[in-house]
Design a protein around this motif. Sequence first.
Motif, PDB file in Angstrom:
ATOM      1  N   PRO A 496       0.773  -1.124  -0.027  1.00  0.00           N
ATOM      2  CA  PRO A 496       0.266  -0.121   0.003  1.00  0.00           C
ATOM      3  C   PRO A 496       0.761   1.075  -0.107  1.00  0.00           C
ATOM      4  N   VAL A 497       1.459   1.447  -1.353  1.00  0.00           N
ATOM      5  CA  VAL A 497       2.291   2.845  -1.285  1.00  0.00           C
ATOM      6  C   VAL A 497       1.795   3.532  -2.593  1.00  0.00           C
ATOM      7  N   ASP A 498       1.564   4.952  -2.304  1.00  0.00           N
ATOM      8  CA  ASP A 498       1.013   5.598  -3.307  1.00  0.00           C
ATOM      9  C   ASP A 498       2.099   6.437  -4.293  1.00  0.00           C
ATOM     10  N   ASN A 499       3.246   6.584  -3.404  1.00  0.00           N
ATOM     11  CA  ASN A 499       4.167   7.646  -4.229  1.00  0.00           C
ATOM     12  C   ASN A 499       5.492   7.128  -4.022  1.00  0.00           C
ATOM     13  N   VAL A 500       6.348   7.186  -4.770  1.00  0.00           N
ATOM     14  CA  VAL A 500       7.661   6.941  -4.515  1.00  0.00           C
ATOM     15  C   VAL A 500       8.881   7.826  -4.943  1.00  0.00           C
ATOM     16  N   ILE A 501       9.791   8.238  -4.093  1.00  0.00           N
ATOM     17  CA  ILE A 501      10.839   9.349  -4.607  1.00  0.00           C
ATOM     18  C   ILE A 501      12.134   8.586  -4.461  1.00  0.00           C
ATOM     19  N   PHE A 502      13.097   8.505  -5.403  1.00  0.00           N
ATOM     20  CA  PHE A 502      14.380   8.053  -5.325  1.00  0.00           C
ATOM     21  C   PHE A 502      15.319   9.140  -5.614  1.00  0.00           C
ATOM     22  N   VAL A 503      16.224   9.181  -4.647  1.00  0.00           N
ATOM     23  CA  VAL A 503      17.242  10.152  -4.631  1.00  0.00           C
ATOM     24  C   VAL A 503      18.880   9.636  -4.466  1.00  0.00           C
ATOM     25  N   GLY A 504      19.554  10.075  -5.617  1.00  0.00           N
ATOM     26  CA  GLY A 504      20.871   9.248  -5.500  1.00  0.00           C
ATOM     27  C   GLY A 504      21.071   8.008  -5.459  1.00  0.00           C
ATOM     28  N   SER A 505      20.153   7.459  -6.495  1.00  0.00           N
ATOM     29  CA  SER A 505      19.994   6.155  -6.606  1.00  0.00           C
ATOM     30  C   SER A 505      21.113   5.304  -7.405  1.00  0.00           C
ATOM     31  N   PRO A 506      21.593   4.159  -6.760  1.00  0.00           N
ATOM     32  CA  PRO A 506      22.657   3.382  -7.640  1.00  0.00           C
ATOM     33  C   PRO A 506      21.734   2.401  -8.488  1.00  0.00           C
ATOM     34  N   GLY A 507      20.587   2.234  -8.411  1.00  0.00           N
ATOM     35  CA  GLY A 507      19.530   1.342  -9.178  1.00  0.00           C
ATOM     36  C   GLY A 507      18.522   0.805  -8.202  1.00  0.00           C
ATOM     37  N   VAL A 508      17.480   0.343  -8.735  1.00  0.00           N
ATOM     38  CA  VAL A 508      16.460  -0.196  -7.767  1.00  0.00           C
ATOM     39  C   VAL A 508      16.106  -1.557  -8.034  1.00  0.00           C
ATOM     40  N   GLY A 509      16.898  -2.335  -8.633  1.00  0.00           N
ATOM     41  CA  GLY A 509      16.617  -3.720  -8.520  1.00  0.00           C
ATOM     42  C   GLY A 509      15.886  -4.188  -9.822  1.00  0.00           C
ATOM     43  N   VAL A 510      15.237  -3.187 -10.476  1.00  0.00           N
ATOM     44  CA  VAL A 510      14.580  -3.386 -11.816  1.00  0.00           C
ATOM     45  C   VAL A 510      14.758  -2.713 -12.784  1.00  0.00           C
ATOM     46  N   ASP A 511      14.657  -3.040 -13.989  1.00  0.00           N
ATOM     47  CA  ASP A 511      14.985  -2.510 -15.263  1.00  0.00           C
ATOM     48  C   ASP A 511      13.810  -1.297 -15.897  1.00  0.00           C
ATOM     49  N   HIS A 512      12.730  -1.561 -15.359  1.00  0.00           N
ATOM     50  CA  HIS A 512      11.628  -0.859 -15.776  1.00  0.00           C
ATOM     51  C   HIS A 512      10.433  -0.242 -14.806  1.00  0.00           C
ATOM     52  N   ALA A 513      10.172   0.803 -14.888  1.00  0.00           N
ATOM     53  CA  ALA A 513       9.299   1.278 -13.654  1.00  0.00           C
ATOM     54  C   ALA A 513       8.059   0.537 -13.478  1.00  0.00           C
ATOM     55  N   LYS A 514       7.575  -0.399 -14.320  1.00  0.00           N
ATOM     56  CA  LYS A 514       6.410  -0.915 -14.487  1.00  0.00           C
ATOM     57  C   LYS A 514       6.387  -2.193 -13.408  1.00  0.00           C
ATOM     58  N   ASP A 515       7.786  -2.443 -12.992  1.00  0.00           N
ATOM     59  CA  ASP A 515       8.044  -3.400 -12.292  1.00  0.00           C
ATOM     60  C   ASP A 515       7.840  -3.114 -10.898  1.00  0.00           C
ATOM     61  N   LEU A 516       7.779  -1.955 -10.711  1.00  0.00           N
ATOM     62  CA  LEU A 516       7.722  -1.250  -9.312  1.00  0.00           C
ATOM     63  C   LEU A 516       5.967  -1.168  -9.057  1.00  0.00           C
ATOM     64  N   GLY A 517       5.468  -1.360 -10.181  1.00  0.00           N
ATOM     65  CA  GLY A 517       3.959  -1.335  -9.822  1.00  0.00           C
ATOM     66  C   GLY A 517       3.251   0.031  -9.730  1.00  0.00           C
ATOM     67  N   VAL A 518       3.953   1.154 -10.068  1.00  0.00           N
ATOM     68  CA  VAL A 518       3.305   2.468  -9.979  1.00  0.00           C
ATOM     69  C   VAL A 518       2.754   2.996 -11.384  1.00  0.00           C
ATOM     70  N   PRO A 519       1.397   3.452 -11.542  1.00  0.00           N
ATOM     71  CA  PRO A 519       1.067   3.360 -12.757  1.00  0.00           C
ATOM     72  C   PRO A 519       1.568   4.719 -13.526  1.00  0.00           C
ATOM     73  N   ARG A 520       1.784   5.816 -12.739  1.00  0.00           N
ATOM     74  CA  ARG A 520       2.274   7.191 -13.502  1.00  0.00           C
ATOM     75  C   ARG A 520       3.589   7.488 -12.734  1.00  0.00           C
TER      76      ARG A 520
END
Length: 613
Positions: A496-520
């Motif tokens: 149950p997360v509505d927004n995600v902010i990444f700062v100074g990221s080394p990578g988030v473990g996936v290649d595509h934002a769709k894999d994080l489940g965030v529609p926009r």
Amino acid sequence: MTWQHLKDLKRTEYEEAADGWGEVSSRAYAAKERVENEMLGKLRDTQTAQTADAALGDLSRLARNFQYIHAECGLVRTALNGFAAEVAAPQSLLKAALEDAEGYGFTVHQDGSVSYPAGTPSSPYLKPTEAGTAGPSPVGPLLPGTSNPLSPAPNGGLVINPNKAKAEGIAQRIASACRTAAEIDSRYRTTLSELKAERGLRVDDKVWADAAKDLQRTREAAGTYLKDADIPHGKSPAENAAWWNGLNQERRDEYISLYPASVGALDGIPSEVRDTANRVVLAENHGTRQVELDAWRGKEPPRYEKYISPITGREVKGAQIESKAWKDWDEKRKEMQDRLDGMQHVQDRLTSSEAGRRPEGYLLGFADPKGGQAIVSIGNPDKADNVVTYVPGTYSTLAGIDGDLTRAEDLQRKARDADPGRETASILWLGYEAPQSIVPEAASDSWANAAKDPLNRFLTGVDTAHTDGPVNSTVLGHSYGTLVAGKALAENPDLPVDNVIFVGSPGVGVDHAKDLGVPRIRCGRPRPTTTSSTGPLPLTRSPARGSDPSTRRGSSSSSMTTPSCTERTRPRMTSAAGPSVWPPAKRSARVGSSCPRTRSTGKASPSGTWRTS
């Protein structure tokens, strides 16, 4: 304990005494809250002179004293209730044995032996039996009335007296009940005798260290009455909440008193409960660590030693160098001091709320392994409209928590200023062991793999414990914290997360934002830096942070794709450089609504905003 004492023992008297100690504990807690949230805050708002500083110190010590009273009186209450509950079983066994003795016409003597009448033979071939007195047999009665199963009589019959067997059984039951009760009495008597304080007691770290020992002793004594195994360790937040809601208030208070660390770690239960439990854990850990540091200081070796020239192999007169033994000692001293300083920073924030300026702090988690862990919320997440969970990255430790606390508070203040009509809680989630080097530690995803499930449970617990309607939940990951957040999101599509902010990221473990489940997703070109009161926070990717540690194929925000959700969308995910998510838009759909997370691919618009196709 004699059987007469056990028979006459009134358990209700102990239960009533426990209620009295519980009332003292509750009043002490209420007094602590009043001092911290009303008196201290008002004094800070209105006074700035030197005398005010002295008064603030006195009030802080008063709050600390009330907290100690709350914790210790809670242990006394639990111990008394534990004794009353445990002694009920042997008392019932004794009363049943006495009732049987009375029914058979036997007499129970002061020493627990049982007299029985003569038995009437049921056959002319049996010898008449005599009356007697039976005591408990070490192995229990054999055949009725005999120490030898078949004991011949002079006329060739057998000596059989059923009364003797019954008497032996009753004596055995009486002795067993008394032995059990005596063990229970000794166990609790020892524990209660240790729960005392000297007159004029000043509650300092040494006292809190002793309180930690009191807790351990009480836990050992009352572990049968109140079991740690009954706490739902490792369960889902929903299961945790169901367990907690099924307890009455007295039992809740007892679990907080006896197992504060276990209760404080339960995601999904009210934040005020976790805060109450974890503050005791923090105080006892601080006291224990301070006592250890004081003892370590007493072991300081000589600082200097003679300097031996590596060239001549001879002593250089008048020259000294710091010894290796002292350097090793000083390194450990600094490590111990830094950890204590981190605990103090947490404690200071918990007791420095100011009405209308600094929301109350809530300690939602605390543990003292390795680098140390702490979860601190600025504001109550159970009642806030918006909750942001900040996951720090590489080099984060309890010793260095002051800067992260400041960032979390800055974020809360900015959100409040941007949207005063909504309550925002800002959480620092240092609930994992972060890597302490770029290479080799941050180059491995093992730290994130260990942290993803705890973060998943925590974020789910925020939603579970929320009481005032839907909550707008945001995750803000910094540095290695973005990988932790990314893995938690990718592996838990219903998080149950509505927004995600990444700062100074080394990578988030996936290649595509769709894999994080965030529609926009809303992305933007990064600024060079952003500034907080603790100094600049880099937003551009450095070479060390330029790729995913696990795949080495990191994906920048401009290469991410996103699924479509044309009818309803959740609030956007924003990069640090893009438009602010505060105040967050009112979300039109949550996880589990009619807007499912799909896996279609979005396309990037020229402006950098990802729009669904």
